[in-house]
Design an enzyme around this catalytic site. Sequence first.
Site, short mmCIF file in Angstrom:
data_model
loop_
_atom_site.label_atom_id
_atom_site.label_comp_id
_atom_site.label_asym_id
_atom_site.label_seq_id
_atom_site.Cartn_x
_atom_site.Cartn_y
_atom_site.Cartn_z
N ARG A 186 47.88 50.86 45.17
CA ARG A 186 46.35 51.38 44.70
C ARG A 186 45.36 51.02 43.70
O ARG A 186 44.20 51.45 44.69
CB ARG A 186 47.50 51.86 43.73
N CYS A 207 55.02 56.00 34.90
CA CYS A 207 56.01 54.95 35.60
C CYS A 207 56.48 54.86 33.60
O CYS A 207 57.70 55.10 34.65
CB CYS A 207 54.32 54.31 34.54
#
Length: 283
Positions: free
Chosen positions: A22, A160
């Site tokens: 990412r 997350c």
Amino acid sequence: MTQYLELNRRIIEKGVWVKNERTGKRCKTVINATMTYDVGAGECPLDTTRKSYWKQAIAEFIGYLRGYSSAAQFRAIGCRTWDANANENESWRNNPTRKGEDDMGRVYGVQMRDWRTPEGNSIDQLRKVVDDLSNGIDDRCEIVTFYNPGEFHLGCLRPCMHTHQFSLLGDQLFLTSYQRSMDVPLGGNFNQMQVFFLLAIMAQITGTKPAVATHHIVNAHIYEDQYELMRDVQLKRKPFPAPRFEINPDIKTLEDLETWVTTDDFKVIGYQHHEPIEYPFSV
């Protein structure tokens, strides 16, 4: 505090370098770490080896509890952590579902307060848990989750820290939080404080007693551009004693958290710390 430093030391000494797709950056990484915070004993897990901006961490979680979906909403309560992901993430900027500047999409608190069913109904996960705990109920499913694979394309960032499970033993409230990924130097202490805060505030508004919060992290990493700062600066500092955390006793309901509560309703007492360290942020 020592758990946090030990995790960073473990990554430095035993971690493996991997490339993150990412961000395009290398990270030194370990898999699986668990930290515990004795909330009932008042052991506030706030980093003392650098100045930690704990009010932002609490403001962010208040935004989650309210189901905020805009970086502007978070800024209004004292948190700027969503500015970059809402506005500088190129793939999200090009997403046809994005509603414009500051829009975060259906992430984090949106999923907790407005989970969409296939039939088009809405489930308020948090309301169910608060109602159960307030009535002394633990059906072993006192869970809120932000992790909705069916709607990843509708948000700027996959969660997350994604799931929180509450457990009652008598009048003692426990919390187990799960995190798939942690930028330990930048986000780690932020997330620790949020887990601690979540158990403390949920116990207060449900009339239970806070016990222990357990924080599971799967992928714990230090980015390459953070590595030397952690190894050569932060880990060489001696920590101060842990501070104490206080909550305004007038906060009694979920509705209070949804309406008038601000970060001024929380205090950290006796917080000694070293100078700030500006770790790079990866979008």
